[in-house]
Design an enzyme around this catalytic site. Structure first.
Site, PDB file in Angstrom:
ATOM      1  N   ASP A 160       0.798  -1.232   0.000  1.00 54.24           N
ATOM      2  CA  ASP A 160       0.000   0.000   0.000  1.00 54.24           C
ATOM      3  C   ASP A 160       0.829   1.280   0.000  1.00 54.24           C
ATOM      4  OD1 ASP A 160       0.778  -0.047   2.706  1.00 54.24           O
ATOM      5  OD2 ASP A 160      -1.178   0.615   3.437  1.00 54.24           O
ATOM      6  N   GLU A 410       4.136 -10.482   4.939  1.00 54.64           N
ATOM      7  CA  GLU A 410       2.852 -10.950   4.426  1.00 54.64           C
ATOM      8  C   GLU A 410       2.916 -11.661   3.072  1.00 54.64           C
ATOM      9  OE1 GLU A 410      -0.159  -7.943   4.735  1.00 54.64           O
ATOM     10  OE2 GLU A 410      -0.128  -8.091   6.905  1.00 54.64           O
ATOM     11  N   TYR A 465      -5.696  -7.715  11.955  1.00 57.89           N
ATOM     12  CA  TYR A 465      -6.553  -6.517  11.926  1.00 57.89           C
ATOM     13  C   TYR A 465      -7.977  -6.815  12.368  1.00 57.89           C
ATOM     14  CZ  TYR A 465      -2.671  -3.972  10.006  1.00 57.89           C
ATOM     15  OH  TYR A 465      -1.456  -3.358   9.873  1.00 57.89           O
ATOM     16  N   GLU A 500       1.958  -6.295  13.537  1.00 63.22           N
ATOM     17  CA  GLU A 500       1.028  -5.246  13.066  1.00 63.22           C
ATOM     18  C   GLU A 500      -0.325  -5.439  13.716  1.00 63.22           C
ATOM     19  OE1 GLU A 500       0.585  -4.586   8.844  1.00 63.22           O
ATOM     20  OE2 GLU A 500       2.744  -4.781   8.499  1.00 63.22           O
TER      21      GLU A 500
HETATM   22  C1  GCB Z   1      -0.692  -4.806   6.260  1.00 59.03           C
HETATM   23  C2  GCB Z   1       0.593  -4.459   5.606  1.00 59.03           C
HETATM   24  C3  GCB Z   1       0.908  -2.983   5.730  1.00 59.03           C
HETATM   25  C4  GCB Z   1      -0.347  -2.155   5.491  1.00 59.03           C
HETATM   26  C5  GCB Z   1      -1.368  -2.532   6.557  1.00 59.03           C
HETATM   27  C6  GCB Z   1      -2.673  -1.754   6.411  1.00 59.03           C
HETATM   28  O1  GCB Z   1      -0.967  -5.912   6.602  1.00 59.03           O
HETATM   29  O2  GCB Z   1       1.664  -5.224   6.062  1.00 59.03           O
HETATM   30  O3  GCB Z   1       1.924  -2.661   4.820  1.00 59.03           O
HETATM   31  O4  GCB Z   1      -0.093  -0.790   5.518  1.00 59.03           O
HETATM   32  O5  GCB Z   1      -1.650  -3.879   6.459  1.00 59.03           O
HETATM   33  O6  GCB Z   1      -2.817  -0.724   7.039  1.00 59.03           O
HETATM   34  O7  GCB Z   1      -3.534  -2.211   5.675  1.00 59.03           O
END
Ligand code: GCB
Length: 595
Positions: A160, A410, A465, A500
């Site tokens: 991203d 990832e 997430y 993360e």
């Molecule tokens: C992830 C990625 C990271 C993104 C993040 C997001 O899993 O590793 O590069 O910025 O999610 O905020 O979606």
């Protein structure tokens, strides 16, 4: 690979400043063969994209040209003369006058170009650097370039963050003697109060090697001779998280009694080990508190900036962090030098992000399902990653702050073909550096049942997430999913950490409800994760996504970039930053409740 530094036998001229600049479509063939015909100038170090108010430059796909005139110091006659590029993103061709003198592929590792035969001491020459920002299935990170109906090129990639490009780190003209030290590798350990510094010195040319280890007061504490050896350090001062101590290893090359070359390598004496489900630094369990970061600031893009470096470390200290991951590529060497001096613990990541066809511009989209294979991510990509790992470990192997390599972010580790692709990479990393544990960050949909490579690694690092991409606004369900997920890794008998977790947050948005994008929601989500982490005995660390908001490629799922920062892009704290500070300053470098 030795960083160029001035020593009694080596000199350097820093070439940072303002260079002439052009994109390929606006200059003729062979633009390096004469002074660039362009009205534009560009700052180095900095990505070029945001410096101009011209969309054609910002979104350009292909080659751009940097050019300046360089004068070689008159005292350099008889020396080898090189140019060090700390990074050219993502590929470079270097010209001295009309001559192609060097090429490099890979946007985040340094390279030297030897121009001795093309220039003269006290003379000047025209230096042109062509830089290519294209990402393909043969590059790390990967991407695709297509030709649009109007004939222009269009770039897509799977991560991203914005594809900033150019000369984002320093450029240096430097001299080394004809016979010189080409590399130094150190290993460290201790038993009781006696430290051990192993060294291996590579040289080009003939001479005798002598090494002296000095402490921070400048006193000699040990010395040795020969290219390989081990020094004993009485009453050793260890490099500790938050309490750095650095020795200087002064390496001399002598011929006929005369000093031919001298180089000083800093050394931090410390050990790192994974034992059972613990991550040990100097034999003590260590708990990671910190962030995944980015090299990303307004206008500069990925340009290294010392003021941001200092300020970011100040904020890390303010918030109580002890570590960060160099997501998703190796950072400027200056960052690691700073971390060495300030006791910051680093997980050093490669640029292998986006090896996953289920992700597009950072978002899971379905789309092309198969990642690994000759038609998709195949042998060329694997060879590029192997070369990148060699360059990363060559550059960073001596940094005491680096406690672990993160080889991938990832990947599609749940897919067939992933093991064949990554097993040789893991083997290579272990051969090149047997002293450090290795990890990679697992994507949401790689789980304890379907992941095919996690057993190859020492630490299980999860990117999760729940409460954001999964069950947004429903922290109760998110909490139960997270608890189940963490429990599922227990059987592996390895340390588990979160590399993360987080929520996009618009500064100034508020709610008394669980409203995604509000500052309160970010803080509540973090609190929820922490509550669960503290229940898990094999859990060794938490790194929030992200330290600061950062720029992304265009897309409807981002509002002026990724907003998961605890700090805004200009480093103002959101409510989540205060929540993190309350937690992280309430305990030290050990897991909460175990002090
Ligand atoms: C992830 C990625 C990271 C993104 C993040 C997001 O899993 O590793 O590069 O910025 O999610 O905020 O979606």
């Amino acid at each position: 690979m030795l960083k160029p530094v001035p020593t009694p036998t080596r000199e350097q001229v820093i070439l940072d400043g303002v260079w002439r600049f052009a994109i390929d479509s606006r200059v003729g063939d062979e633009p390096w063969a004469a002074r660039l015909d362009t009205p534009l100038e560009v700052a180095v170090p900095a990505s070029y994209n945001d410096q101009f108010a011209d969309p054609e430059i910002r979104d350009h796909v292909g080659w751009v040209y940097y050019q300046r005139d360089v004068r070689v110091p008159r005292g350099w006659a008889g020396e080898r003369i090189l140019i060090r590029f700390d990074a050219a993103t993502h590929a470079a061709r270097v010209y001295a006058g009309d001559a192609l003198v060097g090429e490099h592929v890979g946007g985040y590792t340094p390279f030297d170009v030897d121009i001795t035969d093309h220039v003269e001491a006290s003379g000047s020459f025209r230096l042109t650097v062509a830089v290519d920002n294209r990402l393909t299935r043969e590059t790390i990170p990967p991407g695709t370039v297509t030709t649009t109906s109007d004939g222009s090129l269009s770039q897509r990639y799977l991560h991203d963050f914005y594809n900033y490009a150019g000369l984002a780190r320093s450029v240096r003209l430097h001299s080394v003697p004809r016979a010189h030290v080409t590399d130094i590798a150190v290993t460290t350990g201790y038993s009781g109060t006696t430290g051990r510094v192993g060294y291996a010195v590579d040289v080009e040319g003939a001479g005798d090697i002598a090494v002296t280890l000095r402490d921070e007061s400048g006193a000699d504490v040990a010395c040795g001779t020969g290219p390989v050896g081990e020094l004993e350090v009485a009453d050793v001062r260890l490099w500790q998280p938050g309490a750095a101590y650095l020795y200087d290893l002064v390496v001399e090359l002598r011929a006929g009694g005369e000093l031919v070359d001298q180089y000083t390598q800093t050394v931090g004496v410390r050990t790192v080990e994974v034992r059972g489900t613990e991550f040990l630094i100097n034999g003590e369990p260590f708990y990671f508190k910190g962030f995944g970061k980015h090299e990303d600031t307004p206008i500069r893009g990925k340009g290294h900036d010392d003021a941001f470096l200092v300020h970011d470390f100040q904020l890390l200290e303010w918030i109580g962090a002890n570590s960060f991951r160099t997501s998703h590529y190796p950072y400027a060497e200056d960052v690691l030098d700073f971390a060495d001096r300030h006791g910051m613990v680093i997980i050093d990541e490669t640029a292998a992000v986006g090896l996953n066809m289920l992700i597009d511009a950072g978002i899971s989209k379905g789309g092309e399902k198969r990642t690994f294979g000759p038609e998709v991510i195949g042998d060329e990509s694997q060879a590029a990653l192997a070369q990148h790992v060699r360059e990363l470990i060559a550059r960073d192997k001596n940094h005491p702050s680096v406690v672990m390599w993160s080889l991938i972010n990832e990947p599609a580790s749940n897919e067939d073909g992933s093991r064949e692709y990554f097993e040789p990479i893991v083997r290579l990393a272990r051969e090149l550096d047997p002293s450090r544990p290795i990890t990679f960050s697992l994507v949401m949909f790689a789980n304890a049942k379907n992941d095919q490579i996690v057993d190859l690694f020492d630490v299980i690092s999860l990117n999760r997430y729940y409460g954001w991409y999964v069950t947004p606004g429903d922290l109760r369900t998110a909490e139960s999913y997270l608890r189940m997920d963490l429990a599922s890794w227990e059987a592996f008998g390895k340390p588990v950490m979160m590399t993360e977790y987080g929520a996009d947050t618009q500064p100034g948005a508020h709610s008394i409800w669980d409203g995604p994008w509000t500052e309160e929601y970010q803080a509540s989500l973090l609190d929820m994760y922490h509550r669960v982490f503290d229940e898990v005995p094999y859990f060794v660390g938490e790194q929030v996504w992200n330290f600061a908001d950062f720029q992304t490629s265009n897309g409807t799922h981002r509002v002026e970039g990724n907003k998961k920062g605890a700090f805004t892009r200009d480093r103002k704290p959101k409510a989540g930053a205060h929540a993190l500070r309350r937690r992280w300053t309430s305990f030290g470098d050990r897991k909460p409740g175990t002090d």
